[in-house]
Design an enzyme around this catalytic site. Structure first.
Site, PDB file in Angstrom:
ATOM      1  N   TRP A 321      58.527  -9.728  39.885  1.00 13.59           N
ATOM      2  CA  TRP A 321      58.399  -8.616  40.826  1.00 13.59           C
ATOM      3  C   TRP A 321      57.854  -7.376  40.136  1.00 13.59           C
ATOM      4  CZ3 TRP A 321      60.804  -3.805  40.649  1.00 13.59           C
ATOM      5  CH2 TRP A 321      60.676  -3.016  41.793  1.00 13.59           C
ATOM      6  N   HIS A 322      58.212  -7.187  38.858  1.00 13.44           N
ATOM      7  CA  HIS A 322      57.777  -5.991  38.158  1.00 13.44           C
ATOM      8  C   HIS A 322      56.284  -5.991  37.865  1.00 13.44           C
ATOM      9  CE1 HIS A 322      62.061  -5.233  37.485  1.00 13.44           C
ATOM     10  NE2 HIS A 322      61.722  -4.001  37.194  1.00 13.44           N
ATOM     11  N   GLY A 323      55.666  -7.132  37.794  1.00 12.12           N
ATOM     12  CA  GLY A 323      54.235  -7.135  37.527  1.00 12.12           C
ATOM     13  C   GLY A 323      53.680  -8.528  37.345  1.00 12.12           C
TER      14      GLY A 323
END
Length: 466
Positions: A321-323
């Site tokens: 989700w962060h990248g």
């Protein structure tokens, strides 16, 4: 439009005067909604329709879900639409590059993808808000919100681009009631804004520009001492950067009459990774726990190994989700594996006797977190391995560039965790009792001092790209 800038200050002053000059709550919400779209459009107007359509889609699906006894497929369809929006904008380039690399390994030459997808600021945050709203309506945790309330829930500018992820159960009831502003909310709001400005503009920016960024960009040219201290420095930088945004968001919302939940609670004094995730980015941690770990994967139901699997998958997907990069996947997998080991250790018959003193557990947990931050910050998996290698086997020509100022900022960033949990609230209570002109003058002086101390320019917040 960044919080610690003159442009935002003028924008917020206009919004503050406008919303408190009208008596009708509906008109106040309309003004806030338009202001939020202006705030988002200041970055790129082309994505304002995406924000609006995302909110309208969630509102419409929730209405259909609320009118049916069994609406499982409607919920799945709504969640899927949200994930498709997130997946296209956030992961198209990543998967296109991976596909081209795999085809090259197979001997099939392909040109790079012609379409480069721009990542809308805050798409992860408002998408997660939409998903949580749909699931909560389907499980009868909340009643369906009006169109205006849901549009404002997903667009409200204080938390729009970097959180906290404010759930409908927390904000919609406040939107439905006429907000009131008292001296306590004003003093707390202003104090949080000044505190956040100091953490971002002085500590995080100075550490990033003067030490952390140069070391991570060229680890081979630095000594092992620099590499270790830069890892500590990044731990302080990301905490001060992200918690500063949360502080300012909570403070800005308070000045508009709304209460946001706390998003950080001295995370580096945690004695376990489980405790760390209860204290770090609390709104995201609870989202992952409630909607992914429990609702989607089953939580603690099932056998022991299913629990370990669920922990690992939750953090792995949280990392993704962060990248869209393997470094984030590794970071999430590291935390997931460590959480599973921690859970197994706590349940073991003989390992329960081997309990570390709390201070030792805090030190161990902190260094596991710092190890993860190296992968989180590195530009690639190879860079992360090179960085770790430089710590173990120092470069013969590596230079030590750390300065006393950098050391002082690292110590200060960690020392913040020794503050009492309610230090801000206690300070706000004392400020509330002072004469208004004195408070206004004091805060103005503080903001000028902080502005004078900060490095030239204001770098975007780290979590803007998530």
């Amino acid at each position: 439009m960044l919080f610690p800038t003159l442009t935002f200050g003028l924008f917020f002053l206009a919004v503050f005067c406008a919303v408190w000059s009208v008596r009708s709550n509906e008109w106040r919400k309309l003004l806030l909604l338009v202001a939020s779209w202006v705030f988002y459009g200041a970055w790129d107007w082309r994505f304002v329709p995406l924000l609006i359509l995302s909110a309208l889609m969630n509102w419409g699906v929730a209405r259909l879900v609320a009118g049916r006894a069994n609406a499982r497929w409607l919920v799945i369809a709504g969640v899927t639409l949200n994930l498709l929006v997130l997946g296209f904008f956030k992961y198209f380039d990543f998967f296109a590059d991976q596909a081209i690399s795999l085809m090259a390994l197979a001997g099939l030459r392909q040109d790079p993808a012609l379409m480069q997808v721009i990542l809308p600021v805050g798409v992860s945050f408002f998408t997660f808000q939409g998903i949580s709203y749909l699931v909560d309506v389907s499980k009868r945790r909340v009643a369906p919100a009006s169109m205006l309330d849901l549009l404002l829930l997903m667009s409200f500018f204080p938390h729009l681009v970097a959180g906290p992820i404010v759930r409908s159960a927390d904000l919609v009831p406040q939107l439905q009631a006429t907000p009131r502003l008292n001296r306590g909310m004003v003093s707390m709001g202003l104090l949080l804004i000044v505190w956040g400005l100091f953490k971002k503009a002085v500590i995080a920016s100075e550490l990033a520009t003067q030490f952390v960024d140069p070391v991570f960009q060229a680890p081979a040219g630095h000594s092992s001492l620099d590499l270790v201290l830069a890892a500590y420095g990044y731990a302080v930088q990301i905490y001060c950067d992200f918690s500063a945004y949360s502080d300012m968001a909570i403070g800005i919302a308070a000045l508009l009459g709304y209460r946001f939940p706390r998003n950080f609670d001295r995370p580096y004094r945690s004695a376990s990774l489980q405790e760390f995730w209860r204290r770090w980015h609390i709104s995201l941690s609870r989202w992952l726990r409630d909607y992914l770990y429990i609702d989607a994967l089953g939580g603690n139901r099932g056998g022991r190994f299913r629990v370990y699997r669920n922990l690992f998958l939750t953090m792995l997907l949280g990392g993704l989700w962060h990248g869209a990069a393997w470094t984030f996947v590794i970071w999430g997998g590291l935390h997931g594996a460590a959480l599973a080991v921690e859970r197994a250790w706590a349940r073991g018959a003989w390992t329960q006797r081997l309990v570390l003193p709390r201070w030792a557990a805090i030190v161990l947990t902190f260094h596991v977190v710092v190890l993860g931050w190296i992968f989180f910050r590195a530009a690639s998996f190879g860079d992360a391995l090179a960085y770790l290698g430089g710590i173990v086997v120092p470069a013969s020509d590596g230079l030590t560039t750390v300065t006393p100022l950098v050391l002082a900022l690292i110590v200060l960033g960690l020392a913040m965790h020794a503050l009492p949990r309610d230090a801000m609230r206690a300070a706000a209570e004392r400020i509330r009792l002072l004469p208004v002109p004195l408070v206004a003058a004091g805060l103005a002086v503080l903001m000028l001092v902080v502005d004078a101390m900060r490095y030239e320019g204001v770098a975007p917040f780290i979590y803007f790209r998530f």
